[in-house]
Design a protein around this motif. Sequence first.
Motif, PDB file in Angstrom:
ATOM      1  N   GLY A 263      62.788  77.865 -81.193  1.00 50.80           N
ATOM      2  CA  GLY A 263      62.904  77.609 -79.764  1.00 50.80           C
ATOM      3  C   GLY A 263      62.277  76.313 -79.309  1.00 50.80           C
ATOM      4  O   GLY A 263      62.245  76.036 -78.108  1.00 50.80           O
ATOM      5  N   GLY A 264      61.797  75.511 -80.247  1.00 54.12           N
ATOM      6  CA  GLY A 264      61.229  74.205 -79.923  1.00 54.12           C
ATOM      7  C   GLY A 264      61.573  73.226 -81.016  1.00 54.12           C
ATOM      8  O   GLY A 264      62.677  73.262 -81.564  1.00 54.12           O
ATOM      9  N   TYR A 265      60.614  72.354 -81.330  1.00 55.08           N
ATOM     10  CA  TYR A 265      60.879  71.315 -82.334  1.00 55.08           C
ATOM     11  C   TYR A 265      59.659  71.065 -83.205  1.00 55.08           C
ATOM     12  O   TYR A 265      58.515  71.099 -82.735  1.00 55.08           O
ATOM     13  CB  TYR A 265      61.252  69.990 -81.649  1.00 55.08           C
ATOM     14  N   LEU A 266      59.914  70.791 -84.453  1.00 54.74           N
ATOM     15  CA  LEU A 266      58.937  70.161 -85.320  1.00 54.74           C
ATOM     16  C   LEU A 266      59.092  68.659 -85.124  1.00 54.74           C
ATOM     17  O   LEU A 266      60.218  68.148 -85.062  1.00 54.74           O
ATOM     18  CB  LEU A 266      59.186  70.548 -86.780  1.00 54.74           C
ATOM     19  N   VAL A 267      57.971  67.931 -85.005  1.00 56.35           N
ATOM     20  CA  VAL A 267      57.998  66.515 -84.677  1.00 56.35           C
ATOM     21  C   VAL A 267      57.320  65.713 -85.781  1.00 56.35           C
ATOM     22  O   VAL A 267      56.212  66.042 -86.210  1.00 56.35           O
ATOM     23  CB  VAL A 267      57.267  66.237 -83.345  1.00 56.35           C
ATOM     24  N   SER A 268      57.990  64.659 -86.236  1.00 56.37           N
ATOM     25  CA  SER A 268      57.375  63.658 -87.108  1.00 56.37           C
ATOM     26  C   SER A 268      57.387  62.325 -86.375  1.00 56.37           C
ATOM     27  O   SER A 268      58.443  61.876 -85.918  1.00 56.37           O
ATOM     28  CB  SER A 268      58.133  63.534 -88.436  1.00 56.37           C
ATOM     29  N   LEU A 269      56.233  61.701 -86.260  1.00 55.12           N
ATOM     30  CA  LEU A 269      56.075  60.463 -85.502  1.00 55.12           C
ATOM     31  C   LEU A 269      55.463  59.388 -86.397  1.00 55.12           C
ATOM     32  O   LEU A 269      54.499  59.652 -87.115  1.00 55.12           O
ATOM     33  CB  LEU A 269      55.156  60.703 -84.293  1.00 55.12           C
ATOM     34  N   ARG A 270      56.021  58.180 -86.354  1.00 53.77           N
ATOM     35  CA  ARG A 270      55.458  57.035 -87.048  1.00 53.77           C
ATOM     36  C   ARG A 270      55.215  55.922 -86.038  1.00 53.77           C
ATOM     37  O   ARG A 270      56.098  55.570 -85.252  1.00 53.77           O
ATOM     38  CB  ARG A 270      56.405  56.527 -88.148  1.00 53.77           C
ATOM     39  N   ALA A 271      54.016  55.362 -86.071  1.00 50.12           N
ATOM     40  CA  ALA A 271      53.687  54.237 -85.204  1.00 50.12           C
ATOM     41  C   ALA A 271      54.425  52.997 -85.662  1.00 50.12           C
ATOM     42  O   ALA A 271      54.784  52.875 -86.834  1.00 50.12           O
ATOM     43  CB  ALA A 271      52.178  53.992 -85.233  1.00 50.12           C
ATOM     44  N   PRO A 272      54.661  52.042 -84.758  1.00 48.54           N
ATOM     45  CA  PRO A 272      55.242  50.766 -85.197  1.00 48.54           C
ATOM     46  C   PRO A 272      54.356  50.119 -86.257  1.00 48.54           C
ATOM     47  O   PRO A 272      53.123  50.229 -86.203  1.00 48.54           O
ATOM     48  CB  PRO A 272      55.271  49.925 -83.917  1.00 48.54           C
ATOM     49  N   GLN A 273      54.966  49.463 -87.220  1.00 50.96           N
ATOM     50  CA  GLN A 273      54.183  48.831 -88.280  1.00 50.96           C
ATOM     51  C   GLN A 273      53.425  47.627 -87.742  1.00 50.96           C
ATOM     52  O   GLN A 273      53.872  46.927 -86.850  1.00 50.96           O
ATOM     53  CB  GLN A 273      55.094  48.408 -89.426  1.00 50.96           C
ATOM     54  N   GLY A 274      52.235  47.422 -88.289  1.00 53.56           N
ATOM     55  CA  GLY A 274      51.438  46.274 -87.902  1.00 53.56           C
ATOM     56  C   GLY A 274      50.689  46.440 -86.601  1.00 53.56           C
ATOM     57  O   GLY A 274      50.167  45.471 -86.045  1.00 53.56           O
ATOM     58  N   CYS A 283      49.855  62.887 -80.908  1.00 51.70           N
ATOM     59  CA  CYS A 283      50.255  64.222 -81.360  1.00 51.70           C
ATOM     60  C   CYS A 283      49.205  65.278 -81.025  1.00 51.70           C
ATOM     61  O   CYS A 283      49.556  66.433 -80.734  1.00 51.70           O
ATOM     62  CB  CYS A 283      50.528  64.209 -82.861  1.00 51.70           C
ATOM     63  N   ARG A 284      47.923  64.908 -81.047  1.00 53.77           N
ATOM     64  CA  ARG A 284      46.884  65.888 -80.705  1.00 53.77           C
ATOM     65  C   ARG A 284      47.007  66.357 -79.260  1.00 53.77           C
ATOM     66  O   ARG A 284      46.607  67.482 -78.932  1.00 53.77           O
ATOM     67  CB  ARG A 284      45.494  65.297 -80.965  1.00 53.77           C
ATOM     68  N   ARG A 285      47.563  65.534 -78.389  1.00 59.48           N
ATOM     69  CA  ARG A 285      47.760  65.950 -76.991  1.00 59.48           C
ATOM     70  C   ARG A 285      48.737  67.111 -76.881  1.00 59.48           C
ATOM     71  O   ARG A 285      48.744  67.829 -75.884  1.00 59.48           O
ATOM     72  CB  ARG A 285      48.271  64.759 -76.170  1.00 59.48           C
ATOM     73  N   PHE A 286      49.546  67.313 -77.936  1.00 60.47           N
ATOM     74  CA  PHE A 286      50.557  68.374 -77.912  1.00 60.47           C
ATOM     75  C   PHE A 286      50.345  69.377 -79.045  1.00 60.47           C
ATOM     76  O   PHE A 286      51.282  70.024 -79.500  1.00 60.47           O
ATOM     77  CB  PHE A 286      51.952  67.757 -77.995  1.00 60.47           C
ATOM     78  N   GLY A 287      49.089  69.492 -79.480  1.00 58.30           N
ATOM     79  CA  GLY A 287      48.746  70.507 -80.470  1.00 58.30           C
ATOM     80  C   GLY A 287      48.961  70.103 -81.908  1.00 58.30           C
ATOM     81  O   GLY A 287      48.855  70.936 -82.813  1.00 58.30           O
ATOM     82  N   GLY A 288      49.259  68.811 -82.141  1.00 55.89           N
ATOM     83  CA  GLY A 288      49.483  68.338 -83.504  1.00 55.89           C
ATOM     84  C   GLY A 288      48.311  67.546 -84.024  1.00 55.89           C
ATOM     85  O   GLY A 288      47.171  67.753 -83.634  1.00 55.89           O
ATOM     86  N   GLY A 289      48.590  66.609 -84.922  1.00 54.42           N
ATOM     87  CA  GLY A 289      47.538  65.793 -85.519  1.00 54.42           C
ATOM     88  C   GLY A 289      48.130  64.779 -86.462  1.00 54.42           C
ATOM     89  O   GLY A 289      49.300  64.420 -86.361  1.00 54.42           O
ATOM     90  N   GLY A 290      47.316  64.331 -87.412  1.00 57.44           N
ATOM     91  CA  GLY A 290      47.773  63.352 -88.388  1.00 57.44           C
ATOM     92  C   GLY A 290      46.782  62.231 -88.540  1.00 57.44           C
ATOM     93  O   GLY A 290      45.572  62.442 -88.554  1.00 57.44           O
ATOM     94  N   ARG A 291      47.291  61.018 -88.647  1.00 55.65           N
ATOM     95  CA  ARG A 291      46.455  59.823 -88.760  1.00 55.65           C
ATOM     96  C   ARG A 291      47.049  58.727 -87.891  1.00 55.65           C
ATOM     97  O   ARG A 291      48.085  58.934 -87.249  1.00 55.65           O
ATOM     98  CB  ARG A 291      46.332  59.391 -90.222  1.00 55.65           C
ATOM     99  N   ALA A 292      46.404  57.577 -87.873  1.00 60.13           N
ATOM    100  CA  ALA A 292      46.792  56.543 -86.915  1.00 60.13           C
ATOM    101  C   ALA A 292      48.249  56.117 -87.056  1.00 60.13           C
ATOM    102  O   ALA A 292      48.943  55.924 -86.056  1.00 60.13           O
ATOM    103  CB  ALA A 292      45.876  55.327 -87.074  1.00 60.13           C
ATOM    104  N   ALA A 293      48.724  55.995 -88.269  1.00 55.31           N
ATOM    105  CA  ALA A 293      50.083  55.495 -88.472  1.00 55.31           C
ATOM    106  C   ALA A 293      51.136  56.589 -88.473  1.00 55.31           C
ATOM    107  O   ALA A 293      52.319  56.315 -88.247  1.00 55.31           O
ATOM    108  CB  ALA A 293      50.163  54.732 -89.800  1.00 55.31           C
ATOM    109  N   ALA A 294      50.731  57.835 -88.746  1.00 51.01           N
ATOM    110  CA  ALA A 294      51.710  58.915 -88.919  1.00 51.01           C
ATOM    111  C   ALA A 294      51.143  60.216 -88.389  1.00 51.01           C
ATOM    112  O   ALA A 294      50.075  60.652 -88.817  1.00 51.01           O
ATOM    113  CB  ALA A 294      52.079  59.071 -90.397  1.00 51.01           C
ATOM    114  N   GLY A 295      51.865  60.814 -87.438  1.00 46.77           N
ATOM    115  CA  GLY A 295      51.427  62.087 -86.874  1.00 46.77           C
ATOM    116  C   GLY A 295      52.549  63.099 -86.869  1.00 46.77           C
ATOM    117  O   GLY A 295      53.715  62.781 -87.147  1.00 46.77           O
ATOM    118  N   GLY A 296      52.192  64.319 -86.550  1.00 46.24           N
ATOM    119  CA  GLY A 296      53.190  65.376 -86.494  1.00 46.24           C
ATOM    120  C   GLY A 296      52.759  66.492 -85.565  1.00 46.24           C
ATOM    121  O   GLY A 296      51.570  66.657 -85.268  1.00 46.24           O
ATOM    122  N   ILE A 297      53.736  67.248 -85.096  1.00 43.40           N
ATOM    123  CA  ILE A 297      53.511  68.426 -84.254  1.00 43.40           C
ATOM    124  C   ILE A 297      54.319  69.560 -84.858  1.00 43.40           C
ATOM    125  O   ILE A 297      55.534  69.429 -85.041  1.00 43.40           O
ATOM    126  CB  ILE A 297      53.947  68.178 -82.791  1.00 43.40           C
TER     127      ILE A 297
END
Length: 322
Positions: A263-274, A283-297
Amino acid sequence: MPRRIDVCNGDADGLCAVVQWRLAHPAQAELVTGLKRDIELLERVQAGPGDDVLVCDVSMQRNGAALRRLLAQGARVRYFDHHHPGEVPVHPHLQAHLDGDPRLCTSLLMDRFLQGRHRAWALVGAYGDNLGAEADRLAQAGGWDATQRAVLRRLGEAINYNAYGDTLADVHLAPGELFEHMLGHADPLQAWARDPVFAQLHERRCADLEQGLRAPLRWESAQAVVRELPDTPWSRRVVGVLANEMVLRDPARAQVVLQPRHGGYLVSLRAPQGTAGGADTLCRRFGGGGRAAAGGIDQLRDDQVPAFLAALEQTDWQAPPV
């Protein structure tokens, strides 16, 4: 008799970190691992006085309670990770090697600790974790030529691809089984040359990526692209590596992949390079996490999507992450 337990994420970074450790310190050990989204892995571990637990590429913030339980039970824990740790316990039985530098992954932390003893596998982990520029720099300094670097990259990407799926039925090989294929070769270049499983994973990854790149765009702006996948086994396998591929092809914009889930989405996020990053902060604002360059929910509700897109558009990727 004391036990040895190795705990790691089942992606390239986690598996390559443990491979380095076990090549440097050969011993019988129980492996506890899982798919990319299996994060609370320490909950599965039972250990007591005299037992040694190695933890690699597993969020300490998400496993804090289980870590404290193991320490209270008398286990000795070595912890290597590059994610935001939250509160780090102070305990004589905990050795924590933590660094959130966006140029690092857990395999490179292990490489630093082992002083480069099995750097080729560290490079595989870094390539798989989308740290191609850093891996190239280390590989060139270490004498790996362009052809060898290309093989290490393909191997890392194939191992990482195999970690994505909702269940083991989605992936081609259980991460624990893939680990055994890796550990059998001190040199990953020989692993690629002698074990056909790695080339097979590479071919399957390429096929899934081609399908993913044909998926429609959900939304785009001058600084971000959002692609939505269907709910299929191939899309569950490719959701994370597709985001990596998208940012390689379009490095100036943030890249997001949405994959339907419950009923929702799994999210993979990548920051712009450089940039300074900030994917984990968003991602932490929406219950996810990760690292500076790559996050997920793991679960973004339908009604949260507009707020997420607005936050994505407002993110200053050049600002230092909070």
